[in-house]
Design a protein around this motif. Structure first.
Motif, mmCIF file in Angstrom:
data_model
loop_
_atom_site.group_PDB
_atom_site.id
_atom_site.type_symbol
_atom_site.label_atom_id
_atom_site.label_comp_id
_atom_site.label_asym_id
_atom_site.label_seq_id
_atom_site.Cartn_x
_atom_site.Cartn_y
_atom_site.Cartn_z
ATOM 1 N N GLY A 94 18.299 22.264 21.640
ATOM 2 C CA GLY A 94 18.622 21.592 22.983
ATOM 3 C C GLY A 94 18.969 22.430 23.986
ATOM 4 O O GLY A 94 19.545 23.522 23.668
ATOM 5 N N TYR A 95 18.933 21.856 25.072
ATOM 6 C CA TYR A 95 19.478 22.676 26.110
ATOM 7 C C TYR A 95 20.592 21.604 26.860
ATOM 8 O O TYR A 95 20.369 20.567 27.155
ATOM 9 C CB TYR A 95 18.260 22.894 27.131
ATOM 10 N N VAL A 96 21.789 22.257 27.050
ATOM 11 C CA VAL A 96 22.865 21.504 27.290
ATOM 12 C C VAL A 96 23.280 21.284 28.781
ATOM 13 O O VAL A 96 23.575 22.566 29.537
ATOM 14 C CB VAL A 96 24.294 21.986 26.439
ATOM 15 N N ILE A 97 23.539 20.207 29.097
ATOM 16 C CA ILE A 97 23.670 20.098 30.717
ATOM 17 C C ILE A 97 24.983 19.156 30.707
ATOM 18 O O ILE A 97 24.994 18.220 30.039
ATOM 19 C CB ILE A 97 22.559 19.132 31.584
ATOM 20 N N TYR A 98 25.921 19.718 31.576
ATOM 21 C CA TYR A 98 27.313 19.130 31.703
ATOM 22 C C TYR A 98 27.209 18.540 33.081
ATOM 23 O O TYR A 98 27.193 18.963 33.917
ATOM 24 C CB TYR A 98 28.172 20.395 31.662
ATOM 25 N N LEU A 99 27.469 17.315 32.975
ATOM 26 C CA LEU A 99 27.750 16.648 34.213
ATOM 27 C C LEU A 99 29.038 16.479 34.587
ATOM 28 O O LEU A 99 29.895 16.110 34.013
ATOM 29 C CB LEU A 99 27.308 14.965 33.878
ATOM 30 N N LYS A 100 29.321 17.234 35.746
ATOM 31 C CA LYS A 100 30.556 17.273 36.245
ATOM 32 C C LYS A 100 30.937 16.297 37.193
ATOM 33 O O LYS A 100 30.307 16.292 38.297
ATOM 34 C CB LYS A 100 30.699 18.813 36.874
ATOM 35 N N ARG A 101 32.127 15.602 36.787
ATOM 36 C CA ARG A 101 32.611 14.464 37.770
ATOM 37 C C ARG A 101 34.266 14.666 37.933
ATOM 38 O O ARG A 101 34.776 14.640 36.980
ATOM 39 C CB ARG A 101 32.170 13.116 37.195
ATOM 40 N N PRO A 102 34.409 14.960 39.171
ATOM 41 C CA PRO A 102 35.931 15.146 39.377
ATOM 42 C C PRO A 102 36.673 13.886 38.790
ATOM 43 O O PRO A 102 36.429 12.854 38.611
ATOM 44 C CB PRO A 102 35.923 14.927 40.983
ATOM 45 N N LEU A 103 37.879 14.169 38.340
ATOM 46 C CA LEU A 103 38.742 13.504 37.510
ATOM 47 C C LEU A 103 39.148 12.201 38.249
ATOM 48 O O LEU A 103 39.135 10.960 37.666
ATOM 49 C CB LEU A 103 40.189 14.111 37.340
ATOM 50 N N GLU A 104 39.359 12.357 39.673
ATOM 51 C CA GLU A 104 39.613 11.042 40.676
ATOM 52 C C GLU A 104 38.443 9.894 40.512
ATOM 53 O O GLU A 104 38.696 8.911 40.714
ATOM 54 C CB GLU A 104 40.100 11.436 41.844
ATOM 55 N N PHE A 105 37.092 10.290 40.180
ATOM 56 C CA PHE A 105 36.039 9.547 40.206
ATOM 57 C C PHE A 105 35.940 8.853 38.937
ATOM 58 O O PHE A 105 34.986 7.889 38.766
ATOM 59 C CB PHE A 105 34.788 10.114 40.846
ATOM 60 N N LEU A 106 36.343 9.729 37.868
ATOM 61 C CA LEU A 106 36.331 9.237 36.481
ATOM 62 C C LEU A 106 36.787 7.655 36.197
ATOM 63 O O LEU A 106 36.298 7.080 35.297
ATOM 64 C CB LEU A 106 36.723 10.182 35.325
ATOM 65 N N MET A 107 37.826 7.572 36.911
ATOM 66 C CA MET A 107 38.430 6.232 36.559
ATOM 67 C C MET A 107 38.066 5.014 37.397
ATOM 68 O O MET A 107 38.275 4.041 37.181
ATOM 69 C CB MET A 107 40.030 6.517 36.882
ATOM 70 N N THR A 108 36.831 5.397 38.357
ATOM 71 C CA THR A 108 36.481 4.358 39.141
ATOM 72 C C THR A 108 35.455 3.486 38.352
ATOM 73 O O THR A 108 34.540 3.831 37.705
ATOM 74 C CB THR A 108 35.358 4.942 40.103
#
Length: 168
Positions: A94-108
């Motif tokens: 597999g080829y791994v893709i990391y979805l980067k979401r800022p911490l402040e948006f993770l709680m939304t």
């Protein structure tokens, strides 16, 4: 070859996996759903009845099974990266893709009812982010910020996967 999606809880892994799979003509699978189906209970119930360690064993089995398939876009659980063996299995085919979401948006709009580790302590998301972010960086082959619509992110991912020679 599979495409593996990693990232924090609420980063959009399952949503992206389904749309990217549609665009690529692959099938989408979600390791958390695989675990729930095999156990016949929710992740919450697994945690309550058996604890985190047993859940992690089930997660490793799901990663191994998912990695044995081909032409899948695999949405992983947010904690998949904490066990190196999971990532070894997933990266083998597999080829791994990391979805980067800022911490402040993770709680939304985060529903913690299905996320047992996000109900522990005073700021569980920040704690998990601090623990896991270096692991996401370690295991990724590519990363993308989750700052566009799902369609536009998947279109960009497809383009980048072609440039990298991962897909044709």
């Amino acid at each position: 070859m599979n495409i593996v999606i990693i990232g924090m809880p609420n980063s959009g892994k399952t949503t992206i996996a389904h749309e990217l799979a549609r665009m690529l003509g692959y099938r989408a699978i979600d390791t958390d759903r695989m675990i729930e189906k095999k156990a016949g209970m929710s992740i919450n119930e697994i945690f309550e009845k058996y604890g985190e360690e047993e859940f992690r064993k089930m997660e490793t089995a799901a990663c191994k099974k998912a990695a044995s398939l081909d032409r899948r876009v695999i949405a992983t659980g947010g904690g998949t990266v904490i066990r190196e063996e999971n990532m070894i299995y997933l990266k083998q085919h597999g080829y791994v893709i990391y979805l980067k979401r800022p911490l402040e948006f993770l709680m939304t709009k985060l529903d913690t009812s299905r996320r047992p580790l996000l109900r522990e302590g005073t700021d569980p998301m920040a704690r998990l982010y601090k623990e896991r972010e270096p692991l996401f960086e370690k295991y990724k082959d590519m990363s993308i910020k989750t700052d566009k619509s799902v369609f536009l992110m998947c279109k960009e991912l497809k383009r980048r996967l072609k440039v990298q020679g991962v897909i044709k």
